[in-house]
Design an enzyme around this catalytic site. Structure first.
Site, mmCIF file in Angstrom:
data_model
loop_
_atom_site.group_PDB
_atom_site.id
_atom_site.type_symbol
_atom_site.label_atom_id
_atom_site.label_comp_id
_atom_site.label_asym_id
_atom_site.label_seq_id
_atom_site.Cartn_x
_atom_site.Cartn_y
_atom_site.Cartn_z
ATOM 1 N N MET A 141 46.164 43.789 12.883
ATOM 2 C CA MET A 141 45.630 42.593 12.249
ATOM 3 C C MET A 141 44.331 42.963 11.577
ATOM 4 O O MET A 141 43.413 43.503 12.205
ATOM 5 C CB MET A 141 45.415 41.470 13.269
ATOM 6 C CG MET A 141 44.919 40.175 12.643
ATOM 7 S SD MET A 141 46.109 39.503 11.465
ATOM 8 C CE MET A 141 45.007 38.611 10.353
ATOM 9 N N GLU A 142 44.255 42.619 10.296
ATOM 10 C CA GLU A 142 43.191 43.101 9.414
ATOM 11 C C GLU A 142 41.900 42.321 9.542
ATOM 12 O O GLU A 142 41.207 42.075 8.536
ATOM 13 C CB GLU A 142 43.689 43.039 7.968
ATOM 14 C CG GLU A 142 44.009 41.637 7.441
ATOM 15 C CD GLU A 142 45.422 41.168 7.688
ATOM 16 O OE1 GLU A 142 45.852 40.197 7.035
ATOM 17 O OE2 GLU A 142 46.109 41.758 8.541
ATOM 18 N N HIS A 174 47.441 50.558 6.135
ATOM 19 C CA HIS A 174 47.858 49.208 5.744
ATOM 20 C C HIS A 174 46.747 48.193 6.047
ATOM 21 O O HIS A 174 46.366 47.391 5.179
ATOM 22 C CB HIS A 174 49.138 48.829 6.491
ATOM 23 C CG HIS A 174 49.675 47.475 6.152
ATOM 24 N ND1 HIS A 174 50.620 47.263 5.172
ATOM 25 C CD2 HIS A 174 49.376 46.240 6.651
ATOM 26 C CE1 HIS A 174 50.891 45.981 5.093
ATOM 27 N NE2 HIS A 174 50.144 45.338 5.980
ATOM 28 N N GLU A 175 46.232 48.226 7.263
ATOM 29 C CA GLU A 175 45.191 47.255 7.637
ATOM 30 C C GLU A 175 43.920 47.482 6.828
ATOM 31 O O GLU A 175 43.231 46.528 6.457
ATOM 32 C CB GLU A 175 44.911 47.334 9.137
ATOM 33 C CG GLU A 175 46.124 47.156 10.033
ATOM 34 C CD GLU A 175 46.985 45.962 9.678
ATOM 35 O OE1 GLU A 175 46.454 44.936 9.194
ATOM 36 O OE2 GLU A 175 48.207 46.032 9.880
ATOM 37 N N HIS A 184 44.124 45.928 3.417
ATOM 38 C CA HIS A 184 43.875 44.485 3.437
ATOM 39 C C HIS A 184 42.413 44.144 3.112
ATOM 40 O O HIS A 184 42.114 43.001 2.738
ATOM 41 C CB HIS A 184 44.212 43.902 4.808
ATOM 42 C CG HIS A 184 45.636 43.459 4.948
ATOM 43 N ND1 HIS A 184 46.206 42.515 4.125
ATOM 44 C CD2 HIS A 184 46.595 43.812 5.835
ATOM 45 C CE1 HIS A 184 47.455 42.306 4.504
ATOM 46 N NE2 HIS A 184 47.730 43.086 5.526
ATOM 47 N N GLU A 241 50.630 40.527 1.505
ATOM 48 C CA GLU A 241 51.302 41.668 2.120
ATOM 49 C C GLU A 241 52.007 42.591 1.125
ATOM 50 O O GLU A 241 52.084 43.796 1.354
ATOM 51 C CB GLU A 241 52.298 41.173 3.171
ATOM 52 C CG GLU A 241 51.647 40.468 4.349
ATOM 53 C CD GLU A 241 50.756 41.393 5.183
ATOM 54 O OE1 GLU A 241 50.739 42.625 4.934
ATOM 55 O OE2 GLU A 241 50.072 40.876 6.080
ATOM 56 N N ASP A 289 54.717 30.637 9.815
ATOM 57 C CA ASP A 289 55.203 31.947 10.222
ATOM 58 C C ASP A 289 56.543 32.302 9.586
ATOM 59 O O ASP A 289 56.971 33.461 9.651
ATOM 60 C CB ASP A 289 55.340 32.012 11.749
ATOM 61 C CG ASP A 289 53.998 32.078 12.451
ATOM 62 O OD1 ASP A 289 52.969 32.155 11.745
ATOM 63 O OD2 ASP A 289 53.965 32.035 13.687
ATOM 64 N N TYR A 341 56.511 41.508 2.310
ATOM 65 C CA TYR A 341 56.010 42.873 2.363
ATOM 66 C C TYR A 341 56.732 43.780 1.367
ATOM 67 O O TYR A 341 56.115 44.372 0.471
ATOM 68 C CB TYR A 341 56.183 43.451 3.770
ATOM 69 C CG TYR A 341 55.324 42.834 4.836
ATOM 70 C CD1 TYR A 341 54.226 43.518 5.347
ATOM 71 C CD2 TYR A 341 55.601 41.575 5.363
ATOM 72 C CE1 TYR A 341 53.432 42.982 6.349
ATOM 73 C CE2 TYR A 341 54.815 41.023 6.363
ATOM 74 C CZ TYR A 341 53.734 41.720 6.851
ATOM 75 O OH TYR A 341 52.952 41.173 7.835
ATOM 76 N N LYS A 376 57.909 43.641 16.614
ATOM 77 C CA LYS A 376 58.743 44.535 15.817
ATOM 78 C C LYS A 376 59.695 45.333 16.699
ATOM 79 O O LYS A 376 60.809 45.691 16.280
ATOM 80 C CB LYS A 376 57.846 45.481 15.024
ATOM 81 C CG LYS A 376 58.582 46.574 14.278
ATOM 82 C CD LYS A 376 57.610 47.538 13.625
ATOM 83 C CE LYS A 376 58.354 48.676 12.926
ATOM 84 N NZ LYS A 376 57.419 49.628 12.297
#
Length: 620
Positions: free
Chosen positions: A289-290, A314-315, A318, A337, A394, A402, A577
């Site tokens: 989480m960024e 990836h984070e 962000h 994303e 959500d 993404y 995931k």
């Protein structure tokens, strides 16, 4: 603008002098161009400028209590300030220090209860005294035995998408940005951290002060409290973790400082001061989480060989796409994303080479194909621009945002050329720094600054098919398969009875092993599973990505030799995931359904509330 790292203070001074755009635009804003249906606040009319938060963390009662003071501006002279809450107990409210009555509306599905506080045209501050409820979705309270150290409790938050309202009364929408200060009283001996300027060690008072002078939306509000220690990486990067994890984490994240430089070389200066990473206990429901200045991440990326750190890229990305330029609503989530997936792969290409990033692109494409198949190729939920009215925010969290988003940008890069596209993206981040963006605005900006009315170019990209069309467009770009072709050859040899030990697998990366396993026919025979396990020891792997794929295959093949290790995996890992494919595979047969329900009953308390909700749907 590119610059070299000198010292933390001198770099920040240079940024302040050389980057007036960031300073000029770093003020509270609320997007009023589109209606956000996931907030019941009226922050589009009464500006929430700044939050002063003063809270106490009670580990025994598993409750946060205290008060939130909002500095407001009421230019339209509205009589009521409306804020988002979810099962908060509101004790009292004051306006400019004077006690006023308040009301809470009946709860609305997905949204919670709107808090109404009377204000006047000249009101400057509104204070809410409150406590969190037992079902605060953002909060995971861990008992000592659920941590690595086994000695102290732990708390962490996950505010995305609309869960900040479960621990702070706020305007909870991505288009609502504000600055904040916080005072957090933690249990003795535990360190508190937030998405702000952070301490690096426990203090004697157990009171911690935080400052975020750059405006952020509520979903980037973050708090962690626990037995946490810090290790420096370089002058502006470092890692936090439980003492039992800190050595492994520091080794794994050796390249994080280099990642920041690499990102800056692509799209301009990192504008948030420090970039640190907090490795959370295993129950964290997502990969990362960024949260500004302090990425929260799962320990499942600690593989011992730095092979899974693209998640950190990836984070970090962000910090430009998402944190700097933010999607106005959750229906525009691809602007967050999709851009970040694209940026992540550009970082990894610069650091690891094109053949490495090509593997990331191909695995992402495989995820996109699987997601479209699961949702339905003609479903509007495969559009980039979603319609989430009356639905959970959500629902935007799929591979569409993404991977379809990233491949759309990859297509534009391919069509217009990388150099031109990079200039476009850098200017885009500069122009909209600390502001929000919706899909229509971005497409207008794209046309005005890159396509420039070129009909042939527009037709070649086919924006309509990507943004307002279902499935995977026919012109979706594909990357070089050089390394995966060799993996395909090895898999084909195995399926033709070549012993696994004779396959050319030396020095394979995690991505190559994943491709090798993902493309296996399912189920394999027990003999084939035994052969693979005997040669490559998949059941005992410490790589969570490979382990999860292997355990899914083990369930399909009824390979019970892997079940004890799989149970331990499900006991300790809370990342959705990994959990959802495993429980989902178990639910495909009656015998395994009983196993799934038994394992969930045994270990669900180790999972975050967000993961629990997703698994309940699978286990119905």
């Amino acid at each position: 603008m590119k610059y070299n790292l000198l010292t933390g203070l001198s770099v920040l001074a240079m940024m302040a002098c050389n980057n007036p755009t960031a300073e000029k635009k770093a003020s509270a804003t609320t997007d009023t161009t589109v209606k956000d249906t996931h907030t019941q606040s009226n922050a589009d009319s009464i500006l929430l400028k700044h939050l002063d938060l003063d809270i106490q963390v009670n580990m025994e009662q598993q409750q946060i209590s205290g008060h939130a003071t909002w500095a407001i501006d009421n230019p339209h002279q509205l009589p009521v300030l409306q804020l988002d809450t979810y099962e908060l107990s509101i004790d009292s409210t004051t306006v400019d220090g004077k006690l006023v009555p308040h009301t809470l509306d009946a709860p609305v599905t997905y949204l919670g209860s709107r808090l109404n506080i009377p204000v006047s045209a000249n009101s400057k501050t509104v204070t809410i005294w409150y406590k969190t409820g037992k079902n605060a979705t953002a909060l995971q309270w861990l008992q000592p035995q659920q941590t690595l150290g086994k000695k102290h409790p732990f708390l962490y938050t996950q505010s995305e998408s609309v869960y900040a309202r479960t621990w702070i009364p706020c305007g909870d929408g991505p288009g609502i940005r504000y600055t904040y200060n916080a005072r957090v009283t933690a249990p003795k001996g535990l360190l508190a951290l937030m998405s702000a300027e952070n301490p690096q060690a426990v203090n004697d008072s157990s009171i911690y002060h935080f400052k975020m002078e750059l405006p952020i939306p509520a979903y980037l509000m973050a708090l962690a409290v626990g037995d946490i220690t810090f290790r420096k990486i370089d002058e502006r990067t470092g890692v936090y973790a439980e003492p039992a994890m800190i050595d492994k984490a520091r080794y794994e994240f050796e390249e994080v400082g280099k990642m920041v430089h690499t990102a800056e070389n692509l799209y301009g200066p990192y504008r948030w001061g420090r970039y640190d990473v907090l490795v959370l206990p295993p129950g964290f429901p997502i990969g990362g989480m960024e949260n500004p200045r302090l990425t929260f991440c799962t320990p499942t990326i600690i593989a011992g060989d730095r092979s899974l750190t693209s998640l950190i890229a990836h984070e970090l990305a962000h910090s430009w796409s998402g944190n700097l330029v933010t999607n106005a609503t959750w229906s525009d989530f691809w602007l967050n994303e999709g851009f970040t997936d694209y940026f992540e792969r550009r970082i990894m290409e610069a650091m690891m080479g094109k053949s490495y990033s090509d593997m990331l692109w191909e695995l992402g494409y495989q995820d996109l194909v699987a997601e479209v198949a699961a949702i339905g190729k003609d479903s509007k939920d495969t559009w980039l621009k979603l319609n989430l009215e009356g639905r959970s925010a959500d629902d935007s969290f799929t591979s569409i945002a993404y991977e379809k988003g990233a491949h759309f940008l990859k297509l534009i890069e391919t069509v217009v050329g990388r150099e031109k596209f990079d200039r476009f993206l850098k200017t885009y981040f500069d122009t909209y720094a600390f502001k929000t963006m919706n899909t229509a605005q971005f497409l207008e900006y794209l046309d005005a600054n890159l396509i420039k009315g070129d009909t042939a170019l527009s037709n070649k990209i086919d924006i309509q098919a990507w943004v307002y069309g279902p499935g995977i467009p026919a012109n979706c770009p594909r990357v070089d398969q050089e390394r995966f072709q060799k993996v395909d050859e090895a898999r084909a040899q195995f399926l033709k009875a070549t012993p696994p030990a004779q396959l050319a697998t030396q020095n394979w990366s995690t991505q190559e092993w994943l491709h090798f396993l993902r493309k296996m026919p399912q189920p394999l025979s027990l003999e084939q599973m035994q052969q693979l396990d005997g040669a490559f020891h998949f059941t005992k792997t410490g790589n969570s990505e490979i382990a999860d794929q292997w355990f899914v295959m083990a369930i399909a093949a009824n390979y019970k030799a892997a079940y004890p290790a799989m149970e331990q995996f499900l006991r300790y890992v809370g990342r959705g995931k990994f959990l959802q494919p495993l429980y989902g595979e178990m639910m495909k047969t009656p015998a395994n359904q009983e196993m799934a329900k038994a394992l969930y009953a045994k270990y669900h308390q180790n999972y975050h509330p967000i993961a629990q909700e997703a698994l309940k749907k699978i286990l119905k």
